[in-house]
Structure formats: structure tokens, C-alpha cells
Design an enzyme around this catalytic site. Structure first.
Site, short mmCIF file in Angstrom:
data_model
loop_
_atom_site.label_atom_id
_atom_site.label_comp_id
_atom_site.label_asym_id
_atom_site.label_seq_id
_atom_site.Cartn_x
_atom_site.Cartn_y
_atom_site.Cartn_z
N SER A 124 4.10 3.73 16.35
CA SER A 124 2.81 3.47 17.01
C SER A 124 3.03 3.07 18.47
O SER A 124 4.04 2.45 18.81
CB SER A 124 2.14 2.32 16.26
OG SER A 124 1.03 1.85 16.98
N TYR A 149 1.70 -6.49 12.16
CA TYR A 149 1.72 -5.03 11.94
C TYR A 149 2.61 -4.36 13.00
O TYR A 149 3.48 -3.54 12.68
CB TYR A 149 0.30 -4.46 12.00
CG TYR A 149 0.28 -2.95 12.14
CD1 TYR A 149 0.55 -2.13 11.05
CD2 TYR A 149 0.04 -2.34 13.38
CE1 TYR A 149 0.59 -0.74 11.19
CE2 TYR A 149 0.07 -0.97 13.52
CZ TYR A 149 0.34 -0.17 12.42
OH TYR A 149 0.37 1.20 12.57
N LYS A 153 6.41 -2.19 12.80
CA LYS A 153 6.73 -0.87 13.38
C LYS A 153 7.97 -0.99 14.27
O LYS A 153 8.86 -0.15 14.22
CB LYS A 153 5.56 -0.34 14.21
CG LYS A 153 4.35 0.06 13.39
CD LYS A 153 4.63 1.31 12.56
CE LYS A 153 3.52 1.61 11.59
NZ LYS A 153 3.89 2.48 10.49
#
Ligand code: NAD
Ligand code: WQD
Length: 337
Positions: A124, A149, A153
Site C-alpha cells: 500500500s 494496518y 504492510k
């Protein structure tokens, strides 16, 4: 060639499955359906008139995933299987670290055991963090993420890169997505968030279809020309086609490689609302509220590397994104239900 799509029943996975099948690949989907619906598999088969092998499987579970590798000769893995709600990750960080990191480790262990040497990973733009200048380029150092989150990643990118150092035969393709929106042109598959949407476009389309009263725009005092945040929105079909290119590249490449997948053109929240209204001739009620914690004013991609190395570029317009979103939502007012 056989491609395993871990988390392949979800939004990006289902669209990627269609593009892979249309390009002649065999597709195996393994998903625990924690954020998706089995009907997506039937829809993928309907669009492509091709069969998908599918498993209900938790990708954390090594015994279950080993069975999939034992029963299928997997040439490439695409790892979509992750939890992705930013706000929820702040409240339940351990669930995010457990799910996102353990799925990655299980897949890498099974790949090593069964001799699979290629993995494409859903990363991302969030890994660029708060420090980098825009547009983001792959050569920049990763930054400080504003939520768990994002950190999952960033950590998974590190785990995958370390695995490729330890095994020089391993091909690791890290795809940094910007803001995917839209739906397949058939209107048969699209984004179907469970509960209240966190992301802008599904919220707008649920207002349009009457499931929500109005959109709340988070902040109109940012240092942008209309005061709302700007993002690099990319049509889901363009993003899915990027995966086909990444799979082709992975098969002939060794080592880690990062690619941004974006359009390079940012739009503000108000521009998205206006474009949706214009493309579909529907009024979207909205109100301004406070800024959402963790939001950056603006960022977009430099995707020159994907164009140069993968021969990939996004071709669909914002109007396409808005029309295809609405085509999916109006034909499926309650998603896959
Ligand atoms: P999604 O939730 O629609 O798809 C993820 C899929 O993984 C779902 O079908 C879910 O059921 C499945 N899954 C989750 N944990 C699993 C597990 N332990 N075992 C098996 N299946 C599991 O999300 P998406 O938008 O399609 O995103 C796919 C990937 O891309 C995710 O990793 C996400 O973090 C990443 N990503 C998404 C965006 C975006 O804006 N949509 C942007 C950047 C990165
Ligand atoms: C876009 C803009 C909001 C909802 C997130 C993740 C990122 C990536 C993609 C996911 C922002 C505004 C939104 C609403 C609003 N990964 N907005 N009202 O935040 O750029 O990126 O999704 O897996 O990691 O952080 O996308 O769609 O949530 O927001 O005003 O109801 O729309 O403030 O400016 P974001 P988004």
C-alpha cells in the site's frame, strides 16, 4: 500457469482473478470469507466462462495451506489475504498483526516446502508514511505509518524482502496500491464492504443507492485548492491488469522488486463527489465535519517504473471509475447479499 490467490474472493482479488483467467492463467482461490462472499466465485466464472478452483481456508493455518499446495502445482502466489480497516486496526492491533503477518509467514513456509518461487504482494501507498515528498517514488525510504494496518504492510514488505535475500531463487513483487475504486464493467463484481464503509467511494455509492443518508467529508481546511484531501484514485480493472503484468514479470525475475500502481493524477474529495454526480446524474448529499485522524492532505504516485519495467499504465478515467461504481451498486444495492 497456476496462480494461487490468497484472499482472492475479495474486492481486488476477484477483479484480478477475472483478468488472469482472461489472460489464460489457471486460478486457485483460497479465502476464509471474513470480508467477502462466496458468490464472488460464481460471478468470476460467469464473467469469464472459465472454472475457478476454490477453497474455504484460513491462510494462517499451515496444515490447510499445505494441502492446497500438495493438491495443486502452484507457480505463483498473490497474497491479498489481509485485514484492511485502518480505524479498526487502531482498536484491535493484535488481530491485525496476527492475521496479516501470520498469513504471510504461512504462505512463505508453504512455498519453500513445495518449491514455489514467485510471490506478488498487496502492499500500500501507506508505507511511504508521513515524511516523504509527493509524488511517491519506489526509491524513497519507507516512512512512519500512522496506524497498525500500515505497519503490518511495512513489516510484511520487510519479511518478504528478507525471505528473498535468504533464497536467491525467490521472486518477490511488492505492489504498492494507491486508492482503488470502481468495479468490473459487467456490474457483476465490485466492492462490497461489510458494515459502514470506511472508504470514500463505497460510501458515496451507498448514499446514491439510499443505504446512507449523506456523506460526511472529513475536513475542508486542508492546504489544497478546495480544502479537501487529494488522493490518486485508480480503476480496479487497471489495478487488476497490473497484477497480470506482475505475475508475468515474477516468473522471469529473481529477488525483490517494488512497483507503485497509481495514475499519477490526484483528485480531491469534492472533485470525486462532483464527478460521481456528473457521470451518473445523481445528487450526493454531503456535510463537512472535522478532519479524520491520520489522514494526510494529499499524495499520489509516480508510476513510471511500472510503465517502464512492466509495460503497465492505467488507462481508465475518473468518469469510468464513477460510472462503473454506480453500475455495480445499482444492480447490487445490497452487495452480494
Ligand atoms: P478485501 O477485504 O476485499 O479482500 C481481502 C480478502 O482476504 C477477503 O476476501 C478476506 O475474506 C480475505 N482474508 C482476510 N484474512 C484472511 C485469512 N486469514 N485467510 C483467508 N482469507 C483471508 O480487501 P481488498 O480491498 O481486496 O484488499 C486486498 C489486499 O490489498 C489487502 O491485503 C489490502 O490490505 C490490500 N490493499 C487494499 C487497498 C484498498 O484500498 N482496497 C489499498 C492498498 C492495499
Ligand atoms: C479518501 C479520502 C478521507 C470517507 C485508505 C487507507 C490506505 C489504503 C486505501 C487500504 C480521505 C475522505 C473518506 C468518508 C471522507 N488501504 N473520506 N469521508 O484514507 O486515502 O486510504 O484506503 O487497504 O492504506 O488508509 O482512503 O477512501 O478512506 O479516503 O471524507 O466517509 O476521502 O478523509 O481524504 P485513504 P479513503
Amino acid at each position: 500457469m497456476n496462480v494461487l490467490l490468497a484472499g482472492g474472493a475479495g474486492y481486488i482479488g476477484s477483479h484480478t482473478a477475472v483478468e488472469l483467467l482472461n489472460s489464460g492463467y489457471n486460478v486457485i482461490i483460497a479465502d476464509n470469507y471474513s470480508n467477502s462472499d462466496k458468490k464472488a466465485i460464481d460471478r468470476i466464472e460467469k464473467i469469464t466462462d472459465k472454472k475457478v478452483i476454490s477453497y474455504t481456508a484460513d491462510i494462517i493455518d499451515k496444515i490447510v495451506v499445505s494441502e492446497i499446495f500438495k493438491n495443486n502445482q502452484i507457480d505463483v502466489v498473490i497474497h491479498f489475504a489481509g485485514l484492511k480497516a485502518v480505524g479498526e486496526s487502531v482498536k484491535k492491533p493484535l488481530i491485525y498483526y496476527r492475521n496479516n503477518i501470520d498469513t504471510t509467514i504461512t504462505l512463505l513456509e508453504c512455498m519453500a516446502e513445495y518449491g514455489c518461487k514467485n510471490i506478488v504482494f498487496s502492499s500500500s501507498a501507506t508505507v511511504y508514511g508521513e515524511e516523504n515528498d509527493i509524488p511517491y517514488v519506489e526509491t524513497m525510504k519507507k516512512g512512519t505509518c500512522s496506524n497498525p494496518y500500515g505497519w503490518t504492510k511495512s513489516m510484511m514488505e520487510q519479511i518478504l524482502s528478507d525471505a528473498s535475500v535468504a533464497d536467491s531463487e525467490l521472486s518477490v513483487i511488492l505492489l504498492r496500491y494507491f486508492n482503488p475504486i470502481g468495479a468490473h464493467e459487467s456490474g457483476l463484481i465490485g466492492e462490497d464492504p461489510k458494515g459502514i464503509p470506511n472508504n470514500l467511494m463505497p460510501y458515496i455509492s451507498q448514499v446514491a443507492v439510499g443505504r446512507r443518508d449523506h456523506l460526511t467529508i472529513f475536513g475542508n481546511d486542508y492546504p489544497t485548492k478546495d480544502g479537501t484531501c487529494r488522493r490518486d484514485y485508480i480503476h480496479i480493472t487497471d489495478l487488476a491488469k497490473g497484477h497480470v503484468k506482475a505475475v508475468e514479470y515474477a516468473a522471469k525475475h529473481k529477488g525483490p522488486e517494488i512497483f507503485n500502481l497509481g495514475t499519477g493524477t490526484p483528485y480531491s474529495v469534492l472533485e470525486i463527489v462532483n464527478a460521481f454526480e456528473k457521470a451518473n446524474n445523481i445528487k450526493i448529499k454531503y456535510e463537512f465535519d472535522e478532519r479524520r485522524s491520520g489522514d494526510l492532505p494529499e499524495f499520489w504516485a509516480n508510476s513510471d517504473k511500472a510503465q517502464r519495467v512492466l509495460d503497465w499504465t492505467a488507462t481508465r478515467t475518473l468518469e469510468d471509475m464513477c460510472k462503473d461504481t454506480w453500475n455495480w451498486q445499482k444492480n447490487n444495492p445490497n452487495g452480494y447479499e
